[in-house]
Motif scaffolding. Structure first.
Motif, PDB file in Angstrom:
ATOM      1  N   LEU A  55       0.821  -1.215   0.000  1.00  0.00           N
ATOM      2  CA  LEU A  55       0.000   0.000   0.000  1.00  0.00           C
ATOM      3  C   LEU A  55       0.854   1.263   0.000  1.00  0.00           C
ATOM      4  O   LEU A  55       0.357   2.346  -0.335  1.00  0.00           O
ATOM      5  N   GLY A  56       2.126   1.129   0.402  1.00  0.00           N
ATOM      6  CA  GLY A  56       3.021   2.278   0.371  1.00  0.00           C
ATOM      7  C   GLY A  56       3.626   2.672   1.705  1.00  0.00           C
ATOM      8  O   GLY A  56       4.358   3.656   1.787  1.00  0.00           O
ATOM      9  N   TRP A  57       3.341   1.887   2.775  1.00  0.00           N
ATOM     10  CA  TRP A  57       3.917   2.222   4.086  1.00  0.00           C
ATOM     11  C   TRP A  57       5.022   1.244   4.434  1.00  0.00           C
ATOM     12  O   TRP A  57       4.887   0.034   4.250  1.00  0.00           O
ATOM     13  N   HIS A  58       6.127   1.782   4.980  1.00  0.00           N
ATOM     14  CA  HIS A  58       7.245   0.975   5.464  1.00  0.00           C
ATOM     15  C   HIS A  58       7.736   1.565   6.779  1.00  0.00           C
ATOM     16  O   HIS A  58       7.783   2.793   6.949  1.00  0.00           O
ATOM     17  N   ALA A  59       8.135   0.711   7.720  1.00  0.00           N
ATOM     18  CA  ALA A  59       8.749   1.181   8.966  1.00  0.00           C
ATOM     19  C   ALA A  59      10.067   1.877   8.652  1.00  0.00           C
ATOM     20  O   ALA A  59      10.819   1.435   7.780  1.00  0.00           O
ATOM     21  N   ARG A  60      10.355   2.961   9.381  1.00  0.00           N
ATOM     22  CA  ARG A  60      11.540   3.768   9.078  1.00  0.00           C
ATOM     23  C   ARG A  60      12.613   3.718  10.152  1.00  0.00           C
ATOM     24  O   ARG A  60      13.762   4.050   9.892  1.00  0.00           O
ATOM     25  N   THR A  61      12.264   3.314  11.374  1.00  0.00           N
ATOM     26  CA  THR A  61      13.182   3.422  12.507  1.00  0.00           C
ATOM     27  C   THR A  61      13.874   2.102  12.782  1.00  0.00           C
ATOM     28  O   THR A  61      13.229   1.112  13.158  1.00  0.00           O
ATOM     29  N   GLY A  62      15.204   2.069  12.601  1.00  0.00           N
ATOM     30  CA  GLY A  62      15.980   0.874  12.889  1.00  0.00           C
ATOM     31  C   GLY A  62      16.028   0.584  14.378  1.00  0.00           C
ATOM     32  O   GLY A  62      15.794   1.475  15.215  1.00  0.00           O
ATOM     33  N   LEU A  63      16.356  -0.660  14.737  1.00  0.00           N
ATOM     34  CA  LEU A  63      16.296  -1.091  16.127  1.00  0.00           C
ATOM     35  C   LEU A  63      17.288  -0.329  17.008  1.00  0.00           C
ATOM     36  O   LEU A  63      16.938   0.122  18.103  1.00  0.00           O
ATOM     37  N   VAL A  64      18.521  -0.167  16.559  1.00  0.00           N
ATOM     38  CA  VAL A  64      19.516   0.544  17.363  1.00  0.00           C
ATOM     39  C   VAL A  64      19.092   1.996  17.559  1.00  0.00           C
ATOM     40  O   VAL A  64      19.161   2.547  18.669  1.00  0.00           O
ATOM     41  N   GLU A  65      18.627   2.621  16.489  1.00  0.00           N
ATOM     42  CA  GLU A  65      18.149   4.006  16.575  1.00  0.00           C
ATOM     43  C   GLU A  65      16.975   4.117  17.545  1.00  0.00           C
ATOM     44  O   GLU A  65      16.923   5.025  18.390  1.00  0.00           O
ATOM     45  N   GLY A  66      16.020   3.192  17.444  1.00  0.00           N
ATOM     46  CA  GLY A  66      14.840   3.248  18.292  1.00  0.00           C
ATOM     47  C   GLY A  66      15.145   2.981  19.755  1.00  0.00           C
ATOM     48  O   GLY A  66      14.627   3.665  20.644  1.00  0.00           O
TER      49      GLY A  66
END
Length: 314
Positions: A285-296
Motif C-alpha cells: 500500500l506504500g507504508w514501510h517502517a523507518r526506525t531501525g532497532l539501534v536508533e529506536g
C-alpha cells in the motif's frame, strides 16, 4: 480526514495512544479528543456511552488496552481477558450508538497461532492453537477483530483493524516483571550498570525470535491506514525483521554501556518460538517502517534517562 476532524484516541496516555496523539498533532490535526482512565473508566459501560455521546467524535482510534509481558499475561489471565473485552466492546458499541463511520482497532500479533508459518500472514488467524502464556489476551483481541467485521456487516461501517508487532519506545511501561521484554531488559541492564553488578539474568533460553516496531512508526502507520485502507480483513503492521532475545539483550547492553555477563535462565518460559509478521500487504500500500532497532532503542533509552523518576512501573 480533514485537519479539523473530531478524532477520539482511546488510551491516549499509553504507549501506542500517546504516540498516535503526538503524531496527529504534528500533522496538524487540531480537534483531538482524549480522556484519562481517571476521567473515564473504559470498563464502565454507561460512562463510555455518556462520554462519546457528549464528545461526538467522527473518527475513533482504539489504542486502549490492558497490556503486559509474558509474566503478567500468564499470571493474570482473567484480568487480561475481562478488562480488554469490556474496553473494546464498550468503545465499539458506543461508537455504533452515535454512528461513527470510521474506526481503527489496534490489536496484537499474539492473535496468531503459536506455530504459524513464518512470516505470519493475516490469513493465519484462527488456523491453530494460541500460545498458552497469553491466550486470554489474544482471545480478547480476536474478539475485537470480529466486532469490527460484524459492525461493517451489520451497520455498513468503514471500520478497520490492524495488528502491530511488539512495540517499544518513549512512554513504555518499565515494570521489572510485568512489562514487555524490551523495556524490561533496558531497565534491568541499566540498573546493573548503575549497581556495577557482574551479571544480569535474562528470562528464558534466549533463543526465541522476536520482531520489534518503534511506536512512532506505528503512529505513522495508523494515520496511513485511516487514509488508505478499508477492508474487513485485519492488516499487519511490523518492521519485517526479527532477532533472538539474546541478541536483543546484547544490543541493549551495548547501548546502555553495560560490560557484565548476560546470563540466561532457561527455567523461565520462552513463549512462542518465533513471531515475525508478514508485512507485504501494508508495504504494497506504500507504508514501510523507518526506525531501525539501534536508533529506536537509543531514543527510548535517552527518554528513559530523562524521565527515570516518573516512568510507568505498574
Amino acid at each position: 480526514m480533514e485537519k479539523n476532524t473530531r478524532i477520539y484516541v482511546a488510551g491516549h496516555r499509553g504507549l501506542a495512544g500517546s504516540a498516535i496523539w503526538n503524531h496527529l498533532q504534528e500533522e496538524g490535526y487540531d480537534n483531538l479528543i482524549g480522556a484519562s482512565s481517571s476521567e473515564v473508566d473504559l470498563r464502565d459501560r454507561p460512562a463510555v456511552f455518556d462520554f462519546l455521546r457528549s464528545s461526538r467524535p467522527e473518527v475513533v482510534i482504539d489504542a486502549a488496552a490492558k497490556v503486559g509481558g509474558i509474566h503478567a499475561n500468564d499470571t493474570y489471565p482473567a484480568a487480561f481477558l475481562s478488562d480488554n473485552l469490556q474496553i473494546q466492546v464498550n468503545i465499539m458499541d458506543a461508537a455504533n450508538d452515535i454512528d461513527v463511520d470510521r474506526l481503527l482497532f489496534l490489536g496484537s500479533s499474539c492473535i496468531y497461532p503459536k506455530f504459524a508459518a513464518q512470516p505470519i500472514k493475516e490469513s493465519s488467524l484462527l488456523s491453530g492453537e494460541l500460545e498458552p502464556t497469553n491466550d486470554a489476551y489474544a482471545i480478547a483481541k480476536i474478539a475485537g477483530i470480529m466486532q469490527v467485521q460484524a459492525s461493517r456487516k451489520q451497520y455498513g461501517r468503514h471500520w478497520i483493524s490492524a495488528m502491530p508487532t511488539n512495540l517499544y519506545g518513549p512512554g513504555d511501561n518499565f515494570h521489572p516483571e510485568n512489562s514487555h521484554v524490551l523495556p524490561a531488559l533496558l531497565r534491568r541492564i541499566h540498573q546493573a550498570k548503575v549497581d556495577e553488578a557482574p551479571e544480569v539474568v535474562i528470562w528464558g533460553s534466549g533463543t526465541p525470535l522476536r520482531e520489534f516496531l518503534y511506536v512512532g512508526d506505528l503512529a505513522e502507520a495508523s494515520l496511513f491506514l485511516l487514509d488508505n485502507y478499508d477492508s474487513p480483513e485485519t492488516i499487519n503492521v511490523g518492521f519485517g525483521k526479527d532477532l533472538s532475545i539474546h541478541d536483543l539483550a546484547r544490543i541493549v547492553a551495548d547501548i546502555v554501556g553495560y560490560q557484565g555477563v548476560l546470563k540466561q535462565d532457561p527455567t523461565k518460559p520462552d513463549g512462542t518460538p518465533r513471531k515475525l509478521l508478514d508485512v507485504s500487504r501494508i508495504n504494497d500500500l506504500g507504508w514501510h517502517a523507518r526506525t531501525g532497532l539501534v536508533e529506536g532503542i537509543s531514543a527510548t533509552y535517552t527518554w528513559y534517562l530523562e524521565n527515570i523518576t516518573s516512568v510507568r512501573t505498574r
